[in-house]
Write an enzyme that holds these catalytic residues in place. Structure first.
Site, PDB file in Angstrom:
ATOM      1  N   HIS A 110     -68.673  55.682  85.821  1.00 38.43           N
ATOM      2  CA  HIS A 110     -67.348  55.790  85.203  1.00 38.43           C
ATOM      3  C   HIS A 110     -66.992  54.585  84.340  1.00 38.43           C
ATOM      4  O   HIS A 110     -65.820  54.341  84.073  1.00 38.43           O
ATOM      5  CB  HIS A 110     -66.284  56.019  86.287  1.00 38.43           C
ATOM      6  N   SER A 178     -64.298  59.872  98.406  1.00 33.36           N
ATOM      7  CA  SER A 178     -63.737  61.120  98.922  1.00 33.36           C
ATOM      8  C   SER A 178     -64.527  62.326  98.411  1.00 33.36           C
ATOM      9  O   SER A 178     -64.244  63.450  98.802  1.00 33.36           O
ATOM     10  CB  SER A 178     -62.275  61.239  98.489  1.00 33.36           C
TER      11      SER A 178
HETATM   12  N1  APR Z   1     -64.822  51.484 103.782  1.00 29.28           N
HETATM   13  C1  APR Z   1     -65.345  52.664 103.351  1.00 29.28           C
HETATM   14  N2  APR Z   1     -64.604  53.645 102.827  1.00 29.28           N
HETATM   15  C2  APR Z   1     -63.274  53.442 102.752  1.00 29.28           C
HETATM   16  C3  APR Z   1     -62.660  52.250 103.164  1.00 29.28           C
HETATM   17  C4  APR Z   1     -63.491  51.238 103.713  1.00 29.28           C
HETATM   18  N3  APR Z   1     -63.011  50.077 104.141  1.00 29.28           N
HETATM   19  N4  APR Z   1     -61.322  52.367 102.938  1.00 29.28           N
HETATM   20  C5  APR Z   1     -61.129  53.579 102.392  1.00 29.28           C
HETATM   21  N5  APR Z   1     -62.302  54.236 102.278  1.00 29.28           N
HETATM   22  C6  APR Z   1     -62.591  55.559 101.741  1.00 29.28           C
HETATM   23  C7  APR Z   1     -61.499  56.605 101.909  1.00 29.28           C
HETATM   24  O1  APR Z   1     -61.581  57.203 103.202  1.00 29.28           O
HETATM   25  C8  APR Z   1     -61.859  57.585 100.796  1.00 29.28           C
HETATM   26  O2  APR Z   1     -62.756  58.593 101.257  1.00 29.28           O
HETATM   27  O3  APR Z   1     -62.773  55.449 100.350  1.00 29.28           O
HETATM   28  C9  APR Z   1     -62.581  56.729  99.759  1.00 29.28           C
HETATM   29  C10 APR Z   1     -61.834  56.527  98.463  1.00 29.28           C
HETATM   30  O4  APR Z   1     -61.661  57.764  97.836  1.00 29.28           O
HETATM   31  P1  APR Z   1     -60.963  57.869  96.394  1.00 29.28           P
HETATM   32  O5  APR Z   1     -59.721  57.056  96.377  1.00 29.28           O
HETATM   33  O6  APR Z   1     -60.867  59.303  96.065  1.00 29.28           O
HETATM   34  O7  APR Z   1     -62.021  57.108  95.437  1.00 29.28           O
HETATM   35  P2  APR Z   1     -63.374  57.657  94.805  1.00 29.28           P
HETATM   36  O8  APR Z   1     -64.007  58.695  95.667  1.00 29.28           O
HETATM   37  O9  APR Z   1     -64.175  56.467  94.441  1.00 29.28           O
HETATM   38  O10 APR Z   1     -62.840  58.343  93.491  1.00 29.28           O
HETATM   39  C11 APR Z   1     -63.767  58.826  92.551  1.00 29.28           C
HETATM   40  O11 APR Z   1     -62.052  59.317  91.003  1.00 29.28           O
HETATM   41  O12 APR Z   1     -60.019  58.640  90.318  1.00 29.28           O
HETATM   42  C12 APR Z   1     -61.324  58.698  89.951  1.00 29.28           C
HETATM   43  O13 APR Z   1     -62.557  57.473  88.410  1.00 29.28           O
HETATM   44  C13 APR Z   1     -61.949  57.359  89.680  1.00 29.28           C
HETATM   45  O14 APR Z   1     -64.172  56.590  90.271  1.00 29.28           O
HETATM   46  C14 APR Z   1     -62.996  57.218  90.753  1.00 29.28           C
HETATM   47  C15 APR Z   1     -63.267  58.645  91.159  1.00 29.28           C
END
Ligand code: APR
Length: 244
Positions: A110, A178
């Protein structure tokens, strides 16, 4: 005699791996998208409507990244590579914490917040002006600079490369995501059928698709624990002891 080929660990990371470094995730109740709706800051339409707002949003993200330091999860992955295993990281994150921890093979699906690019030609990259991008900072063709990130609705330029890497994995480790965003989430389907796939995420029980091993722990705890086992044995496997 030829050297044995080291096993290949492919890691797909998301915002959760940087959470313990103080970088906000997106979809939590107090996540970034709660205060900054996607359609107002992270789409080409938002950029056309109000580029100043979009730049301000990403300038704040950049400040957060600059203040952050790699945590135990980033460091464990870098140490594994240093120990001689092949480690390829495909990250959805726009921060540089994998690189700062010392990982050398990092593919940013990204984009990267610490880079600026032209709005008319995506190949024209520029150092960040004065640490942030402001309205009026232009490329050599005179068009406004923008952060070198991928917005919703835009193509994901490195996706093909990411598919090829995942297809070579001896083990696919997924950390802190997620799995809500395509095409990144579909990378899991590109892993070889006999390669174990492990998700490290506090919400792993709810998030992991069938066939994926769930390690419901924070990244800073779960990733170093796995890496300790892998370094000790020089092979990639899923230690049952960690699942107890
Ligand atoms: N260790 C591991 N995982 C964690 C922790 C932690 N300490 N704290 C939170 N999480 C997890 C949450 O449970 C969740 O499943 O991190 C995940 C974050 O999910 P999102 O906020 O949806 O982020 P992500 O999956 O990276 O999003 C993907 O979406 O918005 C766009 O471009 C953005 O790259 C991003 C993409």
């Amino acid at each position: 005699m030829a050297e044995p080929i080291p096993p290949h660990l492919v890691v797909l990371t998301g915002a959760g791996i940087s959470a313990e470094s103080g970088i906000q995730t997106f979809r939590a109740d107090d996540g970034l998208w709660a205060d900054h709706p996607i359609e107002e800051v992270a789409t080409p339409e938002a950029w056309r409507r109000d580029p100043g707002r979009v730049l301000a949003f990403y300038n704040a993200r950049r400040d957060q990244v600059r203040r952050a330091r790699p945590n135990a999860a980033h460091q464990a992955l870098a140490a594994l590579e240093k120990a001689g295993l092949r480690v390829s990281i495909v990250t959805q994150n726009i921060d540089d914490l994998h690189e700062r921890a010392g990982s050398r093979r990092v593919l940013h699906l990204h984009g990267e917040i610490l880079k600026a690019r032209s709005t008319v030609d995506r190949r024209m990259h520029y150092p960040l002006p004065r640490g942030g991008i402001e309205l009026g900072d232009v490329c050599d063709k005179g068009s406004q600079l923008r952060p070198d990130v991928v917005w919703f609705g835009e193509a994901v330029p490195h996706f093909g490369e990411a598919c090829d890497l995942v297809a070579e994995a001896d083990l696919l480790l997924v950390v802190g995501t997620s799995l809500a965003v395509m095409p990144a989430a579909s990378l899991l389907h590109h892993a070889p059928l006999d390669a174990p796939c492990v998700l490290v995420d506090p919400e792993a029980e709810a998030l992991a698709p069938p066939g994926v091993t769930r390690l419901a722990r924070p990244a800073g705890e779960g990733v170093p624990a796995l890496v300790r086992h892998w370094k000790r044995e020089g092979r990639l496997w899923m230690p049952e002891a960690l699942l107890a």
